[in-house]
Design an enzyme around this catalytic site. Structure first.
Site, PDB file in Angstrom:
ATOM      1  N   GLU A  81       0.760  -1.789  -0.470  1.00 51.09           N
ATOM      2  CA  GLU A  81       0.083  -0.105   0.114  1.00 51.09           C
ATOM      3  C   GLU A  81       1.023   1.462  -0.087  1.00 51.09           C
ATOM      4  OE1 GLU A  81      -3.484   2.320   3.064  1.00 51.09           O
ATOM      5  OE2 GLU A  81      -2.670  -0.009   2.749  1.00 51.09           O
ATOM      6  N   LYS A 259      -7.453  -0.108  11.218  1.00 53.45           N
ATOM      7  CA  LYS A 259      -6.837  -1.045  10.579  1.00 53.45           C
ATOM      8  C   LYS A 259      -5.498   0.323   9.338  1.00 53.45           C
ATOM      9  CE  LYS A 259      -6.525  -1.149   5.718  1.00 53.45           C
ATOM     10  NZ  LYS A 259      -5.868  -0.186   4.601  1.00 53.45           N
ATOM     11  N   ASP A 275       3.374 -14.183  12.218  1.00 52.07           N
ATOM     12  CA  ASP A 275       1.641 -14.716  11.563  1.00 52.07           C
ATOM     13  C   ASP A 275       1.224 -13.433  11.542  1.00 52.07           C
ATOM     14  OD1 ASP A 275      -0.601 -15.491  11.389  1.00 52.07           O
ATOM     15  OD2 ASP A 275      -0.149 -17.413  12.729  1.00 52.07           O
ATOM     16  N   HIS A 373      -2.122  10.205  -0.650  1.00 50.24           N
ATOM     17  CA  HIS A 373      -2.250   8.893  -0.829  1.00 50.24           C
ATOM     18  C   HIS A 373      -2.062   8.728  -2.262  1.00 50.24           C
ATOM     19  CE1 HIS A 373      -3.207   4.079  -0.376  1.00 50.24           C
ATOM     20  NE2 HIS A 373      -4.016   5.321  -1.111  1.00 50.24           N
TER      21      HIS A 373
END
Length: 418
Positions: A81, A259, A275, A373
């Site tokens: 991202e 998030k 993990d 972004h």
């Protein structure tokens, strides 16, 4: 060593790596490996999982400007991202002269759950388990003498009564100190080994015997003071605080808020071969532990227009076992981090999560999240539109001047240059 490298983002990938290696005094072998010239192979992949046909490379960037518990650190982040690495670096820069990130760690205890059903007298069964605690712990520790020799192993029990649809069931939690391992294999082995004994003690039937990813005894807290991020703009500061308040009141906002935190956390977890799914599951479960899904961070106003942040998050990560040792790039990442213990790794990861959250809220409170972004995402769109590697910077520059980052506009710029 200093993690403050002004203009790091302006350097070429080769120059960036040279800067990092010079600071850490790593070898030419480390350089060729992380660039893919002599790194992860299809044979490595085939040893790690089943039915292998290939592998998917993920970019690794280095977040700079981080100081954690008084020590400068370069942070490898594996993510697809755009803007994640840049945002973390920029946020960390705002804490650098106020002391960076200060952390605390509750320890490396993981829970192994053993579910017991078909009980005629569930409360008697619960009591009997506690009566046999020493015997149960001893049997668990016989399964992993190496872990015990390092001071780890089963330490205690936490037995809970759960009301099911048809019956009361007893769930025994083995509290196991996994030290520098994430601990899944050790915990699961102990839970399975002790199950026949539990059936004998209780007269019931054991169903599930597996670790819990809600690592609520493995909590990391990190705090930092972000120095006057809005240059005294009181409206922007107020917007920042309103946005953080909403994340504690509204689960729809909290999901996106958290998030953003995990953008940073998962990138470091992935880079070190840990993990990501276990850490993500634990973090989101912990955000709901009060009965309502809330923010993993808290924000307050400090002196001189500063903003103080704190994150509290479970982090089950390790340096032993799994891909942390099997994957050469994961091993390289731990070299870059200069971590010797899972505790130090967890403290750094929590700090990155706090930085990432600050960067996201700051953007929302000022110009909005999308402009910065999309400017970084424009590089991907330029490549999709057929630009050569030598044209990409020019295309992004032209798109920025135009003030639009739609794909059709990017494509038109590429065509105008060809």
């Amino acid at each position: 060593m200093t993690s403050r490298i002004p203009g790091f983002y302006k350097l070429s990938p080769e120059q960036r790596l040279d800067k990092i290696l010079a600071n850490l005094e790593l070898s030419e072998e480390d350089k060729t490996m992380v660039r893919g010239q002599n790194g992860f192979t299809i044979q490595d992949a085939d040893r790690m999982i089943e039915n292998v046909v290939g592998y998917l490379p993920v970019p690794i960037g280095i977040a700079v400007n981080f100081k954690v518990d008084g020590e400068d650190v370069f942070v490898p982040m594996a993510t697809e991202e755009p803007s994640v690495v840049a945002a973390a670096s920029n946020a960390a820069k705002m804490t650098y002269h106020t002391g960076g990130f200060t952390t605390s760690y509750t320890g490396s205890i993981m829970r192994g759950q053993v579910q017991i059903t078909n009980l005629k007298a569930p409360y008697e069964a619960l009591a009997r388990i506690y009566e046999h605690k020493e015997e149960i712990i001893q049997l668990c520790n016989e399964q992993d003498p190496t872990l015990v020799s390092f001071g780890g192993g089963a330490k205690d029990l936490d037995v809970q009564m759960i009301q099911g649809d048809d019956e009361k069931m007893v769930v025994m939690h083995l509290l196991i100190d996994t030290k520098d391992a994430m601990g899944a294999n050790a915990v699961n082995t102990m839970a399975e080994a002790v199950s026949p004994l539990i059936e004998t003690i209780t007269g019931g039937k054991v169903v599930l015997r597996i670790l819990s990813n809600l690592a609520d005894r493995r909590i990391v807290r990190a705090r930092a003071t972000f120095e006057d991020p809005f240059q005294g703009d009181e409206a922007a500061i107020a917007n920042f605080m309103r946005a953080t308040e909403l994340a504690n009141l509204d689960p729809y906002r909290a999901a996106t808020h958290n998030k953003g935190i995990m953008n940073g956390i998962s990138a470091v977890v992935l880079a070190t071969g840990n993990d990501t799914r276990a850490v993500e599951a634990g973090a989101h479960a912990y955000a709901s532990i009060s009965g309502r899904y809330k923010s993993l961070t808290q924000w307050e106003l400090g002196e001189n227009n500063s903003i103080i942040g704190m994150i509290e998050v479970p982090l089950a990560v390790g340096l032993i076992g799994g891909a942390t040792q099997a994957h050469p790039v994961a091993k390289w990442s731990t070299k870059i981090l200069q971590v010797k213990t899972a505790e130090r790794l967890a403290r750094i990861i929590a700090s990155v999560g706090l930085a990432q959250n600050f960067a996201g809220i700051k953007a929302l409170a000022s110009e909005g999240i999308q402009r910065g972004h999309m400017k970084l995402h424009a590089r991907n769109m330029a490549a999709m539109a057929g630009a050569s590697s030598g044209q990409i910077d020019k295309i992004v520059e032209l798109a920025t001047k135009k003030g639009t980052f739609r794909f059709d506009d990017i494509k038109a710029i590429v065509q105008s240059l060809n």
